[in-house]
Design a protein around this motif. Structure first.
Motif, PDB file in Angstrom:
ATOM      1  N   GLY A 169       0.826  -1.198   0.000  1.00  0.00           N
ATOM      2  CA  GLY A 169       0.000   0.000   0.000  1.00  0.00           C
ATOM      3  C   GLY A 169       0.857   1.244   0.000  1.00  0.00           C
ATOM      4  N   LEU A 170       0.353   2.291   0.601  1.00  0.00           N
ATOM      5  CA  LEU A 170       1.030   3.577   0.659  1.00  0.00           C
ATOM      6  C   LEU A 170       1.827   3.682   1.958  1.00  0.00           C
ATOM      7  CD1 LEU A 170       1.404   6.458  -0.545  1.00  0.00           C
ATOM      8  CD2 LEU A 170      -0.632   7.127   0.744  1.00  0.00           C
ATOM      9  N   TYR A 171       3.089   4.032   1.852  1.00  0.00           N
ATOM     10  CA  TYR A 171       3.964   4.164   3.016  1.00  0.00           C
ATOM     11  C   TYR A 171       4.279   5.634   3.287  1.00  0.00           C
ATOM     12  CZ  TYR A 171       4.876  -0.873   3.071  1.00  0.00           C
ATOM     13  OH  TYR A 171       4.742  -2.227   3.175  1.00  0.00           O
ATOM     14  N   ASP A 172       4.722   5.910   4.529  1.00  0.00           N
ATOM     15  CA  ASP A 172       5.086   7.278   4.893  1.00  0.00           C
ATOM     16  C   ASP A 172       6.536   7.593   4.553  1.00  0.00           C
ATOM     17  OD1 ASP A 172       6.474   5.864   6.782  1.00  0.00           O
ATOM     18  OD2 ASP A 172       5.462   6.744   8.522  1.00  0.00           O
ATOM     19  N   GLY A 173       7.155   6.756   3.757  1.00  0.00           N
ATOM     20  CA  GLY A 173       8.530   6.945   3.304  1.00  0.00           C
ATOM     21  C   GLY A 173       8.838   5.919   2.222  1.00  0.00           C
ATOM     22  N   ASP A 174      10.114   5.764   1.904  1.00  0.00           N
ATOM     23  CA  ASP A 174      10.531   4.777   0.916  1.00  0.00           C
ATOM     24  C   ASP A 174      10.150   3.386   1.417  1.00  0.00           C
ATOM     25  OD1 ASP A 174      11.832   3.005  -0.758  1.00  0.00           O
ATOM     26  OD2 ASP A 174      13.697   4.138  -0.824  1.00  0.00           O
ATOM     27  N   PRO A 175       9.335   2.629   0.657  1.00  0.00           N
ATOM     28  CA  PRO A 175       8.913   1.302   1.124  1.00  0.00           C
ATOM     29  C   PRO A 175      10.070   0.360   1.419  1.00  0.00           C
ATOM     30  CG  PRO A 175       7.603   2.005  -0.753  1.00  0.00           C
ATOM     31  CD  PRO A 175       8.719   2.999  -0.624  1.00  0.00           C
ATOM     32  N   ASP A 176      11.214   0.607   0.807  1.00  0.00           N
ATOM     33  CA  ASP A 176      12.379  -0.248   1.031  1.00  0.00           C
ATOM     34  C   ASP A 176      13.128   0.117   2.311  1.00  0.00           C
ATOM     35  OD1 ASP A 176      11.965  -1.733  -1.307  1.00  0.00           O
ATOM     36  OD2 ASP A 176      13.031  -0.254  -2.521  1.00  0.00           O
ATOM     37  N   SER A 177      12.771   1.240   2.905  1.00  0.00           N
ATOM     38  CA  SER A 177      13.429   1.663   4.140  1.00  0.00           C
ATOM     39  C   SER A 177      12.804   0.964   5.346  1.00  0.00           C
ATOM     40  CB  SER A 177      13.319   3.180   4.314  1.00  0.00           C
ATOM     41  OG  SER A 177      13.748   3.568   5.608  1.00  0.00           O
ATOM     42  N   PRO A 178      13.629   0.442   6.263  1.00  0.00           N
ATOM     43  CA  PRO A 178      13.075  -0.218   7.463  1.00  0.00           C
ATOM     44  C   PRO A 178      12.317   0.747   8.367  1.00  0.00           C
ATOM     45  CG  PRO A 178      15.461   0.050   7.644  1.00  0.00           C
ATOM     46  CD  PRO A 178      15.098   0.403   6.238  1.00  0.00           C
ATOM     47  N   GLU A 179      12.527   2.043   8.182  1.00  0.00           N
ATOM     48  CA  GLU A 179      11.846   3.033   9.010  1.00  0.00           C
ATOM     49  C   GLU A 179      10.476   3.410   8.462  1.00  0.00           C
ATOM     50  OE1 GLU A 179      14.470   6.336   9.320  1.00  0.00           O
ATOM     51  OE2 GLU A 179      15.979   5.259  10.506  1.00  0.00           O
ATOM     52  N   ALA A 180      10.206   3.053   7.213  1.00  0.00           N
ATOM     53  CA  ALA A 180       8.923   3.411   6.598  1.00  0.00           C
ATOM     54  C   ALA A 180       7.794   2.596   7.209  1.00  0.00           C
ATOM     55  CB  ALA A 180       8.991   3.186   5.095  1.00  0.00           C
ATOM     56  N   ARG A 181       6.652   3.230   7.388  1.00  0.00           N
ATOM     57  CA  ARG A 181       5.487   2.574   7.972  1.00  0.00           C
ATOM     58  C   ARG A 181       4.316   2.627   6.982  1.00  0.00           C
ATOM     59  NH1 ARG A 181       8.924   0.943  10.400  1.00  0.00           N
ATOM     60  NH2 ARG A 181       9.377   1.009  12.648  1.00  0.00           N
TER      61      ARG A 181
END
Length: 256
Positions: A169-181
């Protein structure tokens, strides 16, 4: 429930461009199961150009527009025949509908599309819709099949639009980043443009920017929208039944 399911190219095609028959078979089984439960399901499918590219080797000198026309024509035959055989295994028929943006240009044309789709539903036939890339004028093409799916959802008065993508779906950052939610829920009119990348996937010609625009516009019409990964087992049944499937849910605005 009346449901539109949009299946993206990256869900249907392998890295080499050939169709993933196993993935298509699983999704066909899921759609057939929903129909058996009394739901009316329309499929908006990508993958024709990808299928054609894997089948036909065109010289590099072929004009870009002509290349797309040829590949989509060859690939569409492969694509619809694959759907036909997979749904036949579930005891169901499919019908192909190829559309261009101009088909929505007049109330008469739009009403004819709606009447055709409702006839399919009445006779228990699954409509399989794609853009008619063979005859589409490039300047008037849909941004991608997300846009076509949103138009059809509104036209037939769907209750739910499911957009199957290569990510959850839609993430609050780069989907590949472990910090993205993962953004699990979106309120009507909520501004999420700051989270959206313009990057397009390798097989399709759209991206998350288009998905967000289509999802927000469709939800504004009172239609629930869910963007989810097409690679999760049982994704369609889970989304329809309210299971905790990772996805972004766009809550519908109140209808009229």
């Amino acid at each position: 429930m009346r449901i539109v399911v949009k299946i993206g190219s990256n869900v249907l095609a392998r890295a080499n461009g050939r169709l993933s028959i196993a993935r298509m078979a699983e999704l066909a089984d899921e759609v057939a199961a929903l129909c058996d439960q009394g739901h009316q399901v329309l499929i908006v499918t990508s993958g024709a150009v990808a299928a054609g590219r894997a089948q036909v080797a065109l010289p590099k000198t072929v004009d870009r527009v002509a290349r797309r026309q040829v590949l989509s024509s060859v690939g569409q035959a492969i694509l619809i025949d694959t759907y036909r055989s997979l749904f036949a295994a579930d005891g169901m028929d499919v019908g192909q509908i190829l559309l261009t943006k101009s088909d929505f240009s007049t109330p008469e044309h739009a009403a004819n599309i709606r009447q055709c789709i409702l006839a399919f539903f009445a006779y228990g036939i699954v409509p399989v819709v794609n853009e008619n890339d063979t005859v589409s004028v490039e300047s008037l093409m849909f941004t991608d099949n997300d846009e076509l799916a949103g138009l059809l959802a509104g036209l037939i008065g769907a209750d739910l639009l499911i957009i199957l993508s290569s990510i959850d779906g839609l993430y609050d950052g780069d989907p590949d980043s472990p910090e993205a939610r993962l953004i699990r829920e979106v309120q009507p009119g909520e501004d999420l443009s700051r989270f959206v990348s313009k990057t397009k996937t390798s097989q399709g010609r759209g991206g998350m920017e288009t998905k967000l625009r289509v999802a927000m516009g469709t939800a504004a019409k009172g239609i629930a929208v869910m963007v989810a990964s097409g690679f999760r087992h049982g994704v369609l049944a889970g989304l329809v039944d309210g299971a905790d499937i990772p996805c972004t849910r766009f809550l519908p605005a109140p209808r009229g």
